[in-house]
Design a protein around this motif. Structure first.
Motif, mmCIF file in Angstrom:
data_model
loop_
_atom_site.group_PDB
_atom_site.id
_atom_site.type_symbol
_atom_site.label_atom_id
_atom_site.label_comp_id
_atom_site.label_asym_id
_atom_site.label_seq_id
_atom_site.Cartn_x
_atom_site.Cartn_y
_atom_site.Cartn_z
ATOM 1 N N SER A 1 -3.053 12.909 -18.069
ATOM 2 C CA SER A 1 -2.949 11.459 -17.885
ATOM 3 C C SER A 1 -2.321 11.105 -16.549
ATOM 4 C CB SER A 1 -2.119 10.853 -19.016
ATOM 5 O OG SER A 1 -2.699 11.117 -20.253
ATOM 6 N N ALA A 2 -1.221 11.772 -16.221
ATOM 7 C CA ALA A 2 -0.534 11.476 -14.956
ATOM 8 C C ALA A 2 -1.404 11.846 -13.756
ATOM 9 C CB ALA A 2 0.795 12.228 -14.897
ATOM 10 N N GLY A 3 -2.080 12.980 -13.837
ATOM 11 C CA GLY A 3 -2.946 13.390 -12.740
ATOM 12 C C GLY A 3 -4.129 12.463 -12.560
ATOM 13 N N SER A 4 -4.705 12.007 -13.668
ATOM 14 C CA SER A 4 -5.827 11.069 -13.581
ATOM 15 C C SER A 4 -5.396 9.744 -12.982
ATOM 16 C CB SER A 4 -6.426 10.836 -14.966
ATOM 17 O OG SER A 4 -6.920 12.033 -15.486
ATOM 18 N N ALA A 5 -4.248 9.235 -13.428
ATOM 19 C CA ALA A 5 -3.736 7.978 -12.881
ATOM 20 C C ALA A 5 -3.431 8.109 -11.397
ATOM 21 C CB ALA A 5 -2.491 7.545 -13.653
ATOM 22 N N CYS A 6 -2.851 9.228 -11.003
ATOM 23 C CA CYS A 6 -2.537 9.471 -9.595
ATOM 24 C C CYS A 6 -3.805 9.498 -8.757
ATOM 25 C CB CYS A 6 -1.775 10.787 -9.465
ATOM 26 S SG CYS A 6 -1.425 11.286 -7.780
ATOM 27 N N THR A 7 -4.828 10.157 -9.254
ATOM 28 C CA THR A 7 -6.080 10.246 -8.513
ATOM 29 C C THR A 7 -6.749 8.882 -8.384
ATOM 30 O OG1 THR A 7 -6.360 12.496 -9.336
ATOM 31 C CG2 THR A 7 -8.299 11.423 -8.422
ATOM 32 N N VAL A 8 -6.754 8.115 -9.446
ATOM 33 C CA VAL A 8 -7.389 6.789 -9.414
ATOM 34 C C VAL A 8 -6.640 5.857 -8.470
ATOM 35 C CG1 VAL A 8 -7.832 4.726 -10.805
ATOM 36 C CG2 VAL A 8 -8.475 6.970 -11.671
ATOM 37 N N ILE A 9 -5.318 5.830 -8.561
ATOM 38 C CA ILE A 9 -4.537 4.961 -7.678
ATOM 39 C C ILE A 9 -4.701 5.397 -6.235
ATOM 40 C CG2 ILE A 9 -2.206 4.215 -7.070
ATOM 41 C CD1 ILE A 9 -1.531 4.403 -10.066
ATOM 42 N N GLY A 10 -4.678 6.691 -5.969
ATOM 43 C CA GLY A 10 -4.881 7.182 -4.609
ATOM 44 C C GLY A 10 -6.244 6.793 -4.065
ATOM 45 N N GLY A 11 -7.267 6.890 -4.901
ATOM 46 C CA GLY A 11 -8.606 6.478 -4.476
ATOM 47 C C GLY A 11 -8.673 4.994 -4.172
ATOM 48 N N LEU A 12 -8.012 4.174 -4.979
ATOM 49 C CA LEU A 12 -7.992 2.736 -4.726
ATOM 50 C C LEU A 12 -7.253 2.400 -3.439
ATOM 51 C CD1 LEU A 12 -7.391 1.347 -8.321
ATOM 52 C CD2 LEU A 12 -9.483 1.232 -6.972
ATOM 53 N N VAL A 13 -6.151 3.086 -3.189
ATOM 54 C CA VAL A 13 -5.391 2.841 -1.955
ATOM 55 C C VAL A 13 -6.225 3.219 -0.734
ATOM 56 C CG1 VAL A 13 -3.394 3.624 -0.612
ATOM 57 C CG2 VAL A 13 -3.107 2.992 -2.992
ATOM 58 N N GLY B 1 0.816 -1.214 0.000
ATOM 59 C CA GLY B 1 0.000 0.000 0.000
ATOM 60 C C GLY B 1 0.845 1.257 0.000
ATOM 61 N N ARG B 2 1.896 1.242 0.786
ATOM 62 C CA ARG B 2 2.798 2.401 0.812
ATOM 63 C C ARG B 2 3.526 2.550 -0.514
ATOM 64 N NH1 ARG B 2 5.340 1.560 6.864
ATOM 65 N NH2 ARG B 2 3.514 2.330 7.989
ATOM 66 N N LEU B 3 3.885 1.429 -1.135
ATOM 67 C CA LEU B 3 4.574 1.489 -2.416
ATOM 68 C C LEU B 3 3.672 2.068 -3.500
ATOM 69 C CD1 LEU B 3 7.073 0.746 -4.126
ATOM 70 C CD2 LEU B 3 5.976 -1.448 -4.552
ATOM 71 N N TRP B 4 2.428 1.587 -3.568
ATOM 72 C CA TRP B 4 1.488 2.105 -4.564
ATOM 73 C C TRP B 4 1.225 3.587 -4.357
ATOM 74 C CZ3 TRP B 4 0.252 0.428 -9.070
ATOM 75 C CH2 TRP B 4 0.291 -0.935 -9.357
ATOM 76 N N SER B 5 1.037 3.999 -3.123
ATOM 77 C CA SER B 5 0.755 5.421 -2.893
ATOM 78 C C SER B 5 1.975 6.283 -3.190
ATOM 79 C CB SER B 5 0.247 5.647 -1.473
ATOM 80 O OG SER B 5 1.218 5.286 -0.534
ATOM 81 N N ALA B 6 3.176 5.772 -2.937
ATOM 82 C CA ALA B 6 4.389 6.538 -3.244
ATOM 83 C C ALA B 6 4.598 6.650 -4.752
ATOM 84 C CB ALA B 6 5.603 5.889 -2.588
ATOM 85 N N VAL B 7 4.364 5.564 -5.475
ATOM 86 C CA VAL B 7 4.493 5.611 -6.934
ATOM 87 C C VAL B 7 3.474 6.582 -7.523
ATOM 88 C CG1 VAL B 7 4.149 4.240 -9.034
ATOM 89 C CG2 VAL B 7 5.526 3.332 -7.166
ATOM 90 N N VAL C 1 -2.633 12.036 -0.016
ATOM 91 C CA VAL C 1 -1.754 12.963 -0.738
ATOM 92 C C VAL C 1 -2.011 12.847 -2.241
ATOM 93 C CG1 VAL C 1 0.670 13.426 -1.327
ATOM 94 C CG2 VAL C 1 0.012 13.042 1.052
ATOM 95 N N ASP C 2 -2.190 11.613 -2.709
ATOM 96 C CA ASP C 2 -2.490 11.403 -4.125
ATOM 97 C C ASP C 2 -3.805 12.055 -4.523
ATOM 98 O OD1 ASP C 2 -0.212 9.859 -4.134
ATOM 99 O OD2 ASP C 2 -1.291 7.958 -3.994
ATOM 100 N N LEU C 3 -4.783 12.024 -3.621
ATOM 101 C CA LEU C 3 -6.082 12.633 -3.920
ATOM 102 C C LEU C 3 -6.020 14.155 -3.937
ATOM 103 C CD1 LEU C 3 -8.499 10.298 -1.946
ATOM 104 C CD2 LEU C 3 -8.113 10.402 -4.407
ATOM 105 N N VAL C 4 -4.927 14.731 -3.460
ATOM 106 C CA VAL C 4 -4.737 16.181 -3.528
ATOM 107 C C VAL C 4 -3.855 16.548 -4.723
ATOM 108 C CG1 VAL C 4 -3.713 18.166 -2.350
ATOM 109 C CG2 VAL C 4 -5.075 16.528 -1.062
ATOM 110 N N LEU D 1 4.110 10.043 -9.596
ATOM 111 C CA LEU D 1 3.452 10.248 -10.881
ATOM 112 C C LEU D 1 2.668 11.562 -10.878
ATOM 113 C CD1 LEU D 1 2.871 8.866 -13.627
ATOM 114 C CD2 LEU D 1 0.854 7.879 -12.550
ATOM 115 N N GLY D 2 1.965 11.821 -9.792
ATOM 116 C CA GLY D 2 1.216 13.067 -9.678
ATOM 117 C C GLY D 2 2.115 14.285 -9.630
ATOM 118 N N LEU D 3 3.240 14.164 -8.922
ATOM 119 C CA LEU D 3 4.191 15.268 -8.857
ATOM 120 C C LEU D 3 4.781 15.556 -10.229
ATOM 121 C CD1 LEU D 3 5.620 17.277 -7.001
ATOM 122 C CD2 LEU D 3 7.390 15.559 -6.643
#
Length: 138
Positions: free
Chosen positions: A84-96, A41-47, A115-118, A51-53
């Motif tokens: 694309s990067a922002g959308s992927a970041c938001t989706v992954i953050g929501g899943l986490v 979970g920490r790895l996915w949120s960090a990746v 953090v990903d959702l922001v 990506l979002g950054l």
């Protein structure tokens, strides 16, 4: 010993081993996660945060390019990459966040998910603004 007894013993051996290993496995799984342990979970949120950054940086550069401050291009490719990067970041953050079963410091990566959702929507907004401005300039 007959063949039937051998087959019965061979079939029961894995069940016996699994039965002995189950209490040990549950004890290992119940151990608290350290503050610096890298869980999935920490790895996915960090990746996703990285990506979002990257999306925020690319979106900012594309927005600056679309206004004519940097380079000669319209910034359209950068805008699409930031979207694309922002959308992927938001989706992954929501899943986490949705998959987390505990709060902060439980190892589920829920803080990184928030953090990903922001960060993700910021990249989407910057990419969208750059895309709109690049259409106006063209």
């Amino acid at each position: 010993m007959s063949a039937r007894h051998l087959l019965t013993a061979a079939a029961a051996a894995p069940l016996g081993i699994a039965g002995l290993a189950a209490p040990v496995a549950s004890h290992v799984l119940a151990q608290p996660v350290g503050a610096y342990t890298l869980t999935s979970g920490r790895l996915w949120s960090a990746v996703a945060a990285l990506l979002g950054l990257a999306g925020v940086v690319i979106g900012g550069l594309a927005l600056a390019r679309s206004t004519g401050r940097i380079g000669t291009g319209t910034g359209r490719r950068g805008a699409i990459a930031a979207l694309s990067a922002g959308s992927a970041c938001t989706v992954i953050g929501g899943l986490v966040v949705a998959a987390a079963e505990g709060g902060p410091s439980t190892g589920y990566g829920i803080v990184g998910g928030y953090v990903d959702l922001v960060v993700g929507p910021i990249a989407v907004v910057l990419g969208g603004l750059a895309l709109v401005r690049s259409r106006r300039a063209a």
